[in-house]
Design a protein around this motif. Structure first.
Motif, PDB file in Angstrom:
ATOM      1  N   THR A 167       0.828  -1.193   0.000  1.00 54.29           N
ATOM      2  CA  THR A 167       0.000   0.000   0.000  1.00 54.29           C
ATOM      3  C   THR A 167       0.866   1.247   0.000  1.00 54.29           C
ATOM      4  O   THR A 167       2.067   1.208   0.259  1.00 54.29           O
ATOM      5  CB  THR A 167      -0.915   0.006   1.235  1.00 54.29           C
ATOM      6  N   GLY A 168       0.220   2.372  -0.262  1.00 58.71           N
ATOM      7  CA  GLY A 168       0.940   3.631  -0.252  1.00 58.71           C
ATOM      8  C   GLY A 168       1.200   4.109   1.162  1.00 58.71           C
ATOM      9  O   GLY A 168       0.693   3.539   2.144  1.00 58.71           O
ATOM     10  N   PRO A 169       1.988   5.170   1.312  1.00 57.69           N
ATOM     11  CA  PRO A 169       2.283   5.689   2.644  1.00 57.69           C
ATOM     12  C   PRO A 169       1.040   6.289   3.294  1.00 57.69           C
ATOM     13  O   PRO A 169       0.218   6.916   2.630  1.00 57.69           O
ATOM     14  CB  PRO A 169       3.350   6.753   2.383  1.00 57.69           C
ATOM     15  N   VAL A 170       0.927   6.094   4.597  1.00 59.99           N
ATOM     16  CA  VAL A 170      -0.169   6.709   5.346  1.00 59.99           C
ATOM     17  C   VAL A 170       0.109   8.195   5.521  1.00 59.99           C
ATOM     18  O   VAL A 170      -0.784   9.026   5.406  1.00 59.99           O
ATOM     19  CB  VAL A 170      -0.335   6.019   6.719  1.00 59.99           C
ATOM     20  N   LEU A 171       1.350   8.522   5.825  1.00 59.31           N
ATOM     21  CA  LEU A 171       1.778   9.917   5.930  1.00 59.31           C
ATOM     22  C   LEU A 171       2.867  10.162   4.895  1.00 59.31           C
ATOM     23  O   LEU A 171       3.810   9.374   4.781  1.00 59.31           O
ATOM     24  CB  LEU A 171       2.299  10.220   7.334  1.00 59.31           C
ATOM     25  N   ASP A 172       2.748  11.263   4.154  1.00 64.13           N
ATOM     26  CA  ASP A 172       3.667  11.514   3.058  1.00 64.13           C
ATOM     27  C   ASP A 172       4.128  12.971   3.084  1.00 64.13           C
ATOM     28  O   ASP A 172       3.657  13.808   2.332  1.00 64.13           O
ATOM     29  CB  ASP A 172       2.977  11.202   1.728  1.00 64.13           C
ATOM     30  N   GLY A 173       5.036  13.251   4.024  1.00 72.88           N
ATOM     31  CA  GLY A 173       5.574  14.604   4.117  1.00 72.88           C
ATOM     32  C   GLY A 173       4.804  15.508   5.053  1.00 72.88           C
ATOM     33  O   GLY A 173       4.612  16.698   4.753  1.00 72.88           O
ATOM     34  N   VAL A 174       4.382  15.000   6.190  1.00 78.84           N
ATOM     35  CA  VAL A 174       3.621  15.797   7.151  1.00 78.84           C
ATOM     36  C   VAL A 174       4.573  16.692   7.943  1.00 78.84           C
ATOM     37  O   VAL A 174       5.586  16.232   8.483  1.00 78.84           O
ATOM     38  CB  VAL A 174       2.828  14.897   8.120  1.00 78.84           C
ATOM     39  N   GLY A 175       4.241  17.957   8.015  1.00 82.52           N
ATOM     40  CA  GLY A 175       4.988  18.899   8.826  1.00 82.52           C
ATOM     41  C   GLY A 175       4.039  19.712   9.681  1.00 82.52           C
ATOM     42  O   GLY A 175       3.007  20.187   9.196  1.00 82.52           O
ATOM     43  N   ALA A 176       4.349  19.848  10.963  1.00 83.63           N
ATOM     44  CA  ALA A 176       3.477  20.599  11.865  1.00 83.63           C
ATOM     45  C   ALA A 176       4.254  20.992  13.096  1.00 83.63           C
ATOM     46  O   ALA A 176       5.197  20.312  13.510  1.00 83.63           O
ATOM     47  CB  ALA A 176       2.260  19.757  12.261  1.00 83.63           C
ATOM     48  N   LEU A 177       3.857  22.105  13.701  1.00 85.04           N
ATOM     49  CA  LEU A 177       4.460  22.588  14.940  1.00 85.04           C
ATOM     50  C   LEU A 177       3.367  22.768  15.976  1.00 85.04           C
ATOM     51  O   LEU A 177       2.381  23.473  15.734  1.00 85.04           O
ATOM     52  CB  LEU A 177       5.187  23.910  14.715  1.00 85.04           C
ATOM     53  N   LEU A 178       3.527  22.096  17.126  1.00 82.35           N
ATOM     54  CA  LEU A 178       2.585  22.210  18.240  1.00 82.35           C
ATOM     55  C   LEU A 178       3.307  22.932  19.370  1.00 82.35           C
ATOM     56  O   LEU A 178       4.099  22.323  20.107  1.00 82.35           O
ATOM     57  CB  LEU A 178       2.116  20.833  18.716  1.00 82.35           C
ATOM     58  N   PRO A 179       3.109  24.248  19.507  1.00 80.00           N
ATOM     59  CA  PRO A 179       3.817  24.979  20.566  1.00 80.00           C
ATOM     60  C   PRO A 179       3.452  24.450  21.947  1.00 80.00           C
ATOM     61  O   PRO A 179       2.368  23.908  22.169  1.00 80.00           O
ATOM     62  CB  PRO A 179       3.326  26.428  20.380  1.00 80.00           C
ATOM     63  N   ALA A 180       4.383  24.609  22.878  1.00 78.81           N
ATOM     64  CA  ALA A 180       4.162  24.128  24.239  1.00 78.81           C
ATOM     65  C   ALA A 180       2.958  24.821  24.866  1.00 78.81           C
ATOM     66  O   ALA A 180       2.717  26.019  24.643  1.00 78.81           O
ATOM     67  CB  ALA A 180       5.406  24.369  25.086  1.00 78.81           C
ATOM     68  N   ASN A 181       2.188  24.029  25.624  1.00 77.46           N
ATOM     69  CA  ASN A 181       1.059  24.539  26.406  1.00 77.46           C
ATOM     70  C   ASN A 181      -0.028  25.166  25.538  1.00 77.46           C
ATOM     71  O   ASN A 181      -0.680  26.132  25.937  1.00 77.46           O
ATOM     72  CB  ASN A 181       1.531  25.544  27.452  1.00 77.46           C
ATOM     73  N   THR A 182      -0.210  24.601  24.335  1.00 78.11           N
ATOM     74  CA  THR A 182      -1.320  25.008  23.479  1.00 78.11           C
ATOM     75  C   THR A 182      -2.137  23.781  23.118  1.00 78.11           C
ATOM     76  O   THR A 182      -1.728  22.649  23.370  1.00 78.11           O
ATOM     77  CB  THR A 182      -0.822  25.681  22.191  1.00 78.11           C
ATOM     78  N   MET A 183      -3.272  24.032  22.506  1.00 78.88           N
ATOM     79  CA  MET A 183      -4.158  22.936  22.116  1.00 78.88           C
ATOM     80  C   MET A 183      -4.282  22.911  20.599  1.00 78.88           C
ATOM     81  O   MET A 183      -4.614  23.914  19.970  1.00 78.88           O
ATOM     82  CB  MET A 183      -5.537  23.108  22.761  1.00 78.88           C
ATOM     83  N   THR A 184      -3.991  21.746  20.026  1.00 74.94           N
ATOM     84  CA  THR A 184      -4.079  21.550  18.574  1.00 74.94           C
ATOM     85  C   THR A 184      -5.085  20.450  18.287  1.00 74.94           C
ATOM     86  O   THR A 184      -5.059  19.394  18.931  1.00 74.94           O
ATOM     87  CB  THR A 184      -2.713  21.157  17.983  1.00 74.94           C
TER      88      THR A 184
END
Length: 582
Positions: free
Chosen positions: A345-362
């Motif tokens: 099968t193909g990739p489940v994630l293909d180049g995911v980039g994200a920033l979750l700053p400390a003490n925040t809600m995403t």
């Protein structure tokens, strides 16, 4: 097998095993010598030489007594080794399973693993208590008789030695014929176990659809298949063992015929002939038992192979010099991942980039199969990424040891599992040494205090196996309290409010907003209040971050999130009305 035992049991267990082996060999040699001493004893008795017979009989008695002592010592060592090995193997197996990545468990079926952890360990440890002694005796005692026979009559000794390759060939054929069905029997038993587990756990569904009194076709098919394969194996084993037994008797008959021919020719006296005949018959007994001992040993070997596969499976690598994260910031950089058991099968994630700053809600949103749950599992390092990196506090999670990473992440899964015990037992899994006030605070935040107050036994209420005594919403709140009690810097919730009623959902949404200032929150949710409360929303689609921003920013765009919001709003607005206009 020696190398397998070292990997499975550890090198520290080799010393007691070697002591046991030495004791068994000593006993087997003494037994073989005792068999051989029957020849001079009987020969002297039949010749009427009482003095010589008494001397040989005294030696036989001494050897027999020594064999009795050796038997007791080897049996005691065998049972002692089996008991110590059982505890050690359970401990090592549990420790090893705890170090394997979750990906390994996703490929393993519950039936085979359960059978291995229960019956498999017992089959391996009975090697020392019941199997090694018969096997060694079946080989060493006849060899001892053969050596003694050289001094009694070299011609019979040569004939016995010549029969060895024939016996070995017959044994190997017999073992091969039986072993060809071993894998099929194991597979059939594992599949039947899977179906039995499935049948037991699916009783609510089965009965809800009126199938409680009907046959379960899949279970019946597996049980019938197991029966047929087991019967075929029994037939094959009976034939193979019968053939090996017939070969042993044929060899003994040929040796007796040779001894008789030597007696007729005058080379062997009548007394010696009778004594040698008794010795040859005694020689055949341990050789004949070799088939049963070998069959049992093959079963142990199969279990050792399965255990060895687990111990040979490399755990997730640990760094030589582990690092600690500076804060609770989570960052995914060009993350690529495909599940190991899905190579086509193909990739489940293909180049995911994200920033979750400390003490925040995403909040993570997106269609089913977009990789939301996979992102959370990679942050907790249930698997290692195929490409890119996952960082926590500026440190790649692969550069953190398992204890540090586990201490920084708490998770609430969509499929909640509670351990059999009380409510308090399950909440304290998050932090066993928590104080009563800390326990009460976590319970209040997760609304578990309402459950405790309502139930007669309060905190001591038994949850049942898997939490079956509680409702889905109650299980989920207990799971949330367990994660809150841990007080980890990063808290991940996978549909944590999916089984809650609207009142409790709103209460927990308020709790999440409160926690956002204390820890980094990553929430997978489809409920609108939970999504709106997030500081940042990530929209996954096709294995990539398709959109990101605040609720207002994403609504302003004509994208995936806006359509998601409109669809959810329309569903929330549904009402059931009665009357003619309904």
């Amino acid at each position: 097998m020696h190398s397998q035992l070292v990997r499975v049991l550890g090198s520290e267990q080799l010393r007691p095993i070697r002591k046991h082996l030495i004791a068994m060999i000593v006993y087997a040699v003494l037994q073989g010598v005792a068999f051989a001493l029957l020849v001079p004893v009987l020969s002297a008795l039949l010749d009427g030489d009482a003095g010589r017979a008494g001397a040989w009989l005294g030696l036989l008695a001494a050897v027999t007594a020594a064999a009795g002592v050796a038997y007791y010592v080897q049996a005691l060592l065998g049972f002692t080794t089996a008991v110590s090995t059982t505890g050690l193997l359970y401990h090592r197996l549990g420790e090893r399973l705890g170090r394997l990545g979750v990906g390994w468990f996703s490929r393993a079926r519950l039936g085979p693993l359960t059978r291995l952890a229960t019956g498999g360990v017992g089959e391996v440890t009975q090697l020392f208590a019941h199997l090694l002694a018969p096997l060694i005796i079946s080989v060493v005692s006849p060899l001892t008789v053969l050596v003694v026979m050289v001094f009694l009559d070299w011609r019979l000794a040569a004939a016995m030695a010549a029969s060895g390759p024939l016996l070995l060939l017959a044994y190997r054929w017999s073992a091969s014929a039986i072993s060809r069905t071993d894998a099929a029997v194991d597979e059939a038993m594992a599949r039947a176990n899977d179906r039995i587990f499935e049948f037991a756990r699916a009783q609510p569904v089965i009965r809800a659809f009126g199938r409680g009194d009907t046959r379960n076709d899949l279970l019946d098919q597996e049980l019938e298949r197991q029966h047929d394969i087991g019967l075929a194996r029994l037939r094959r084993a009976s034939l193979a063992r019968g053939a090996f037994g017939a070969t042993v008797q044929l060899v003994v008959t040929a040796l007796l015929a040779l001894a008789t021919a030597l007696a007729i020719g005058g080379s062997v006296g009548a007394a010696e002939l009778i004594a040698l005949a008794v010795l040859l018959v005694r020689f055949s007994e341990p050789v004949g038992a070799l088939s049963d001992a070998g069959g049992a040993l093959r079963a142990v070997r199969n279990r050792l192979d399965q255990l060895d596969e687990i111990f040979r499976t490399p755990p997730l690598p640990e760094p030589d010099e582990p690092l600690r994260p500076a804060d609770a910031t989570v960052e995914l950089s060009d993350v690529r991942f495909r599940y190991p058991d899905s190579p086509g099968t193909g990739p489940v994630l293909d180049g995911v980039g994200a920033l979750l700053p400390a003490n925040t809600m995403t909040a993570l949103v997106g269609p089913s199969g977009s990789g939301k749950t996979t992102v959370t599992r990679l942050i907790a390092r249930f698997w290692d990424v195929d490409g890119g990196s996952v960082r926590m506090g500026g440190v790649d999670v692969r550069d953190m040891d398992a204890t540090t990473l586990a201490g920084h992440v708490a998770m609430v899964f969509q499929d909640v599992y509670l351990f059999e015990g009380t409510i308090e037992d399950n909440v304290r899994v998050g932090r066993p040494d928590a104080t009563a006030d800390e326990l009460a605070d976590a319970a209040r935040l997760a609304r578990v205090d309402e459950i405790v107050e309502r139930l007669p036994d309060g905190w001591n209420t038994a949850v049942g196996e898997g939490g079956a005594a509680l409702s889905g919403g109650e299980r989920q709140r207990i799971s949330l309290a367990r994660a809150l009690l841990k007080r980890a810097p990063v808290l991940i919730l996978d549909e944590a409010t999916s089984a809650l009623d609207p009142v409790n959902e709103m209460a927990i949404s308020d709790t999440l907003r409160t926690l956002a200032g204390r820890c980094t929150l990553l929430v997978i949710a489809h409920r609108l209040p939970t999504v709106v409360a997030a500081d940042r929303i990530l929209v996954l689609d096709g294995g990539k971050v398709a959109e990101s921003g605040t609720h207002e920013d994403l609504l302003a765009e004509d994208g995936i999130y806006r359509h998601f919001w409109q669809e959810r709003s329309r569903v929330q607005g549904w009402r059931l009305r009665s009357g003619a206009g309904a």
